[in-house]
Motif scaffolding. Structure first.
Motif, mmCIF file in Angstrom:
data_model
loop_
_atom_site.group_PDB
_atom_site.id
_atom_site.type_symbol
_atom_site.label_atom_id
_atom_site.label_comp_id
_atom_site.label_asym_id
_atom_site.label_seq_id
_atom_site.Cartn_x
_atom_site.Cartn_y
_atom_site.Cartn_z
ATOM 1 N N ALA A 1 12.318 -4.464 -22.337
ATOM 2 C CA ALA A 1 13.571 -4.983 -22.899
ATOM 3 C C ALA A 1 13.364 -5.469 -24.327
ATOM 4 N N HIS B 1 19.978 -3.809 -8.761
ATOM 5 C CA HIS B 1 19.632 -4.375 -10.066
ATOM 6 C C HIS B 1 18.467 -3.598 -10.698
ATOM 7 N N LEU C 1 16.879 -4.904 -26.082
ATOM 8 C CA LEU C 1 17.944 -5.134 -25.105
ATOM 9 C C LEU C 1 17.920 -6.586 -24.632
ATOM 10 N N ASP C 2 19.057 -7.045 -24.162
ATOM 11 C CA ASP C 2 19.199 -8.426 -23.688
ATOM 12 C C ASP C 2 18.479 -8.599 -22.354
ATOM 13 N N ARG D 1 19.627 -0.379 -12.104
ATOM 14 C CA ARG D 1 20.262 -0.617 -13.411
ATOM 15 C C ARG D 1 19.193 -0.810 -14.493
ATOM 16 N N GLN D 2 18.102 -1.507 -14.167
ATOM 17 C CA GLN D 2 16.995 -1.657 -15.120
ATOM 18 C C GLN D 2 16.440 -0.286 -15.500
ATOM 19 N N GLU D 3 16.195 0.541 -14.493
ATOM 20 C CA GLU D 3 15.640 1.872 -14.742
ATOM 21 C C GLU D 3 16.553 2.690 -15.658
ATOM 22 N N GLU D 4 17.846 2.565 -15.459
ATOM 23 C CA GLU D 4 18.804 3.307 -16.281
ATOM 24 C C GLU D 4 18.860 2.752 -17.703
ATOM 25 N N ALA D 5 18.840 1.438 -17.839
ATOM 26 C CA ALA D 5 18.982 0.802 -19.154
ATOM 27 C C ALA D 5 17.723 0.915 -20.003
ATOM 28 N N LEU D 6 16.569 0.845 -19.381
ATOM 29 C CA LEU D 6 15.303 0.814 -20.119
ATOM 30 C C LEU D 6 14.810 2.241 -20.374
ATOM 31 N N THR D 7 15.593 2.960 -21.164
ATOM 32 C CA THR D 7 15.346 4.360 -21.488
ATOM 33 C C THR D 7 15.098 4.491 -22.981
ATOM 34 N N LEU E 1 19.096 -8.136 -17.836
ATOM 35 C CA LEU E 1 18.238 -7.194 -17.126
ATOM 36 C C LEU E 1 17.291 -7.850 -16.136
#
Length: 169
Positions: free
Chosen positions: A154, A13, A159-160, A16-22, A164
């Motif tokens: 986020a 998880h 982002l949602d 995934r946070q590291e990838e999304a929070l770019t 996240l």
């Protein structure tokens, strides 16, 4: 779910946070706006935290709320060093290394005076570039330090958070 499996899920998880929070771009103004956002959350919720946003070569934002001390600055420095070395969220490393002493194993050669195995550091990633710095929070239990950074990122990135946020421990 077994404890080992739960930890593995949390690590996945956080990745995934590291990838999304770019970010698409990051500069001094971005750092100030993000840091101010995290500080406002802390003030609103009466959280005693220190917040640092730095690139690898210089600090761009620092703030502390009531209830912090010089110790928080040292934790920030040590967490920043970990993000800089591994380009990963420090809480993910806490879970991966599974140690209770906030230290890396001796064979890693990381001096405890300079590296803390503690949550609250998160890489600043820019799309097409990679990790360029870190957002670090200190003052809460390590999982909550991590969650505060993720929350701020986020919200800032639009982002949602529900998708996240780490599930309750």
């Amino acid at each position: 779910m077994a404890k080992g499996e739960e930890i593995r899920h949390q690590i996945e998880h956080i990745i995934r946070q590291e990838e999304a929070l770019t970010f698409t771009r990051f500069d001094e103004n971005t750092a100030f706006e993000l840091g101010s956002l995290i500080r406002n959350i802390a003030l609103e919720e009466k959280l005693g935290v220190a917040i640092d946003i730095s690139l690898w070569d210089r600090r761009l934002f620092f703030a502390a709320t009531a209830g912090t001390s010089a110790d928080n600055h040292e934790w920030i420095r040590r967490k920043f060093n970990v993000v800089r070395r591994f380009h990963a969220a420090t809480y993910r490393l806490v879970l991966q290394h599974n140690r209770d002493d906030s230290m890396f194993a001796p064979h890693r050669g990381l001096n405890v005076e300079d590296y803390a195995l503690a949550g609250g550091g998160f890489p600043i990633r820019v799309a097409g570039i990679g990790a360029i710095g870190a957002v670090v929070v200190s003052g809460l239990p390590q999982r909550e330090d991590h969650n505060l950074v993720v929350r701020g990122l986020a919200v800032f990135l639009g982002l949602d958070l529900a998708g996240l946020a780490l599930p309750s421990a």
